[in-house]
Design an enzyme around this catalytic site. Sequence first.
Site, mmCIF file in Angstrom:
data_model
loop_
_atom_site.group_PDB
_atom_site.id
_atom_site.type_symbol
_atom_site.label_atom_id
_atom_site.label_comp_id
_atom_site.label_asym_id
_atom_site.label_seq_id
_atom_site.Cartn_x
_atom_site.Cartn_y
_atom_site.Cartn_z
ATOM 1 N N CYS A 170 92.916 51.628 -11.477
ATOM 2 C CA CYS A 170 92.107 50.795 -10.578
ATOM 3 C C CYS A 170 92.866 49.587 -10.084
ATOM 4 C CB CYS A 170 90.886 50.251 -11.317
ATOM 5 S SG CYS A 170 89.767 51.518 -11.843
ATOM 6 N N ARG B 242 83.299 57.181 -0.035
ATOM 7 C CA ARG B 242 82.811 56.350 -1.109
ATOM 8 C C ARG B 242 83.033 54.870 -0.829
ATOM 9 N NH1 ARG B 242 85.258 56.816 -7.169
ATOM 10 N NH2 ARG B 242 84.628 54.796 -7.915
HETATM 11 P P1 XMP Z 1 90.518 55.076 -17.071
HETATM 12 O O1 XMP Z 1 90.977 53.722 -17.523
HETATM 13 O O2 XMP Z 1 89.865 55.828 -18.169
HETATM 14 O O3 XMP Z 1 89.416 54.786 -15.959
HETATM 15 O O4 XMP Z 1 91.624 55.854 -16.423
HETATM 16 C C1 XMP Z 1 88.700 55.800 -15.317
HETATM 17 C C2 XMP Z 1 87.628 55.174 -14.438
HETATM 18 O O5 XMP Z 1 88.206 54.404 -13.386
HETATM 19 C C3 XMP Z 1 87.324 54.372 -12.241
HETATM 20 N N1 XMP Z 1 88.108 54.777 -11.071
HETATM 21 C C4 XMP Z 1 88.580 53.914 -10.161
HETATM 22 N N2 XMP Z 1 88.421 52.576 -10.036
HETATM 23 N N3 XMP Z 1 89.801 52.606 -8.123
HETATM 24 C C5 XMP Z 1 89.014 51.932 -9.009
HETATM 25 O O6 XMP Z 1 88.881 50.704 -8.872
HETATM 26 C C6 XMP Z 1 90.005 53.954 -8.183
HETATM 27 O O7 XMP Z 1 90.729 54.531 -7.386
HETATM 28 C C7 XMP Z 1 89.359 54.630 -9.240
HETATM 29 N N4 XMP Z 1 89.317 55.943 -9.607
HETATM 30 C C8 XMP Z 1 88.540 55.986 -10.726
HETATM 31 C C9 XMP Z 1 86.197 55.326 -12.547
HETATM 32 O O8 XMP Z 1 85.078 54.578 -12.954
HETATM 33 C C10 XMP Z 1 86.768 56.165 -13.683
HETATM 34 O O9 XMP Z 1 85.765 56.743 -14.483
#
Ligand code: XMP
Length: 501
Positions: A322, A421
């Site tokens: 993120c 999204r």
């Molecule tokens: P982890 O730390 O487990 O996080 O890899 C997975 C979660 O991150 C969110 N997610 C995103 N958040 N930009 C964001 O700000 C993105 O591109 C993105 N893709 C996923 C999502 O909540 C996921 O479950």
Amino acid sequence: TGRVVAQLVDGVSRTFNEFLLLPNRTSRECTPGSVDLRTPLVRHAVGEPSEIELRTPFTSAIMQAVSSPELAIALAREGGLGFLHHNRPVEDQVSEVRAVKNFKAGFVISDTNVRPTDTLGHLRELMQETGHSTAAVTEDGTASGKFLGLVTSRDFHPQRHDPAALVSSRMLPLEKIAYSRADVGLSEANTRLWEERLDCLPTVDESGFLRHLVFRSDYTDNKRFPLQLVDAGKRLRVGAGVNTHDYRDRVPALVEAGADALCFDSSDGFSDWQAEALTWAKKHYPDVAIGGGNVVDGQAFTFLADAGADFVKVGVGGGSICITRDQKGIGRGQASAVLDVAAARDAYRDQTGQYVPICSDGGLVHDYHVALALAMGADFVMMGRYFARFDQAPGAKLPTRDGFVKEYWGEGSSRARNWQRYGQGSRGLLFEEGVDGFVPYAGDLHEGLATTIAKLKATMVSCGAIDLGAFQATARLTLVSDQSFQESHATVQVRETSGLG
Ligand code: XMP
């Protein structure tokens, strides 16, 4: 006169690394073997069980790079739940839901298939590729073609038999093998495997087309998964993401395909769009289990719970891929977010008699972070980076100088092309909210998750907690200073790592 400056919310935004758990008194009965990790997935009245209970508190992130059907199957077999992603046409997501629901434990789709007219040389290559020594012979050489026979390691030896000879010269034809009708149950199939001393029992439909193979070795394999999360029809459970753009089409299609739980998934769940979509879903599909999110504070939790959310996902910008916080300045340290939302959930329970579970989503870097998130009040966790490392995740596995990595990219990255999204219109992304990268490869999910579960149980035992309810009720947290953080790590030069997780 109105307020002229922004309101400062109390407290510092804290992350998991800033906390440790204090050990509590551990009773003799509290052992890893007796720790129970069951946890509610969906809203329920206080004193009644949740309609869906996870048997281990893990869900996989609603992401292209994480939740394939293979991963959802592997995770459901461990008692957790995979959420298939929704950033694609409805039909594609629906067919993946069906693939998980149609998975029959112990029944495999044959991956080594030949025609009778293929050469034994071709068969040898195929067997080397798949690593399997039983091949199905079908009219067209596919896994679902007209079934003609089998070639097993008893019939064919790569060094002994002429590679130019045909499969038909070594195959056991139908009249010489045992096979079964397609609707046979696993226990009946297993009885036949043992009574008739078979290694493999093919199942065939009414028209003679191959459906599955049941192997004797897979019988013991099934015993590896005592916590499988299944529905009333003994099919594995699966979750699916939905969005606030096309939910009127997507929700009905997913419900029809048999998805067990749906979840709105947004980097900003505290919105009228999401409340309207939740209300719509609950009105038209009162029995659907549907979550909302993501949020980072109690006010937003209550907003979504009031709109009908069956669970609420917590976390903005903490995920490993993120960059929402860098790009938009929006978010909150994940520990503070979970603590705040958990307090709101408990207040909501006391006021309404309804328990609405919460999920800590993103930012779990070390296994002990899972324990912290649960102790802080999360009912279950959602992880992306963690699951993206395993064989079952869809990202490509690539060699590096030091081993292997797997691809992992954010849903807000341009690779995910997820313009819907983020509402930036059809011109595509104006800026990204996620990155595209790699994570260290970690092998099979079953082995990796076993280590994480072992650590979680060990932490709970140290805290004297036999189940997650007791863990939350009795956990004592301490804040970690920079100096004590240093003290936490080994201060000698480490000779070599044990290779243990
Ligand atoms: P982890 O730390 O487990 O996080 O890899 C997975 C979660 O991150 C969110 N997610 C995103 N958040 N930009 C964001 O700000 C993105 O591109 C993105 N893709 C996923 C999502 O909540 C996921 O479950």
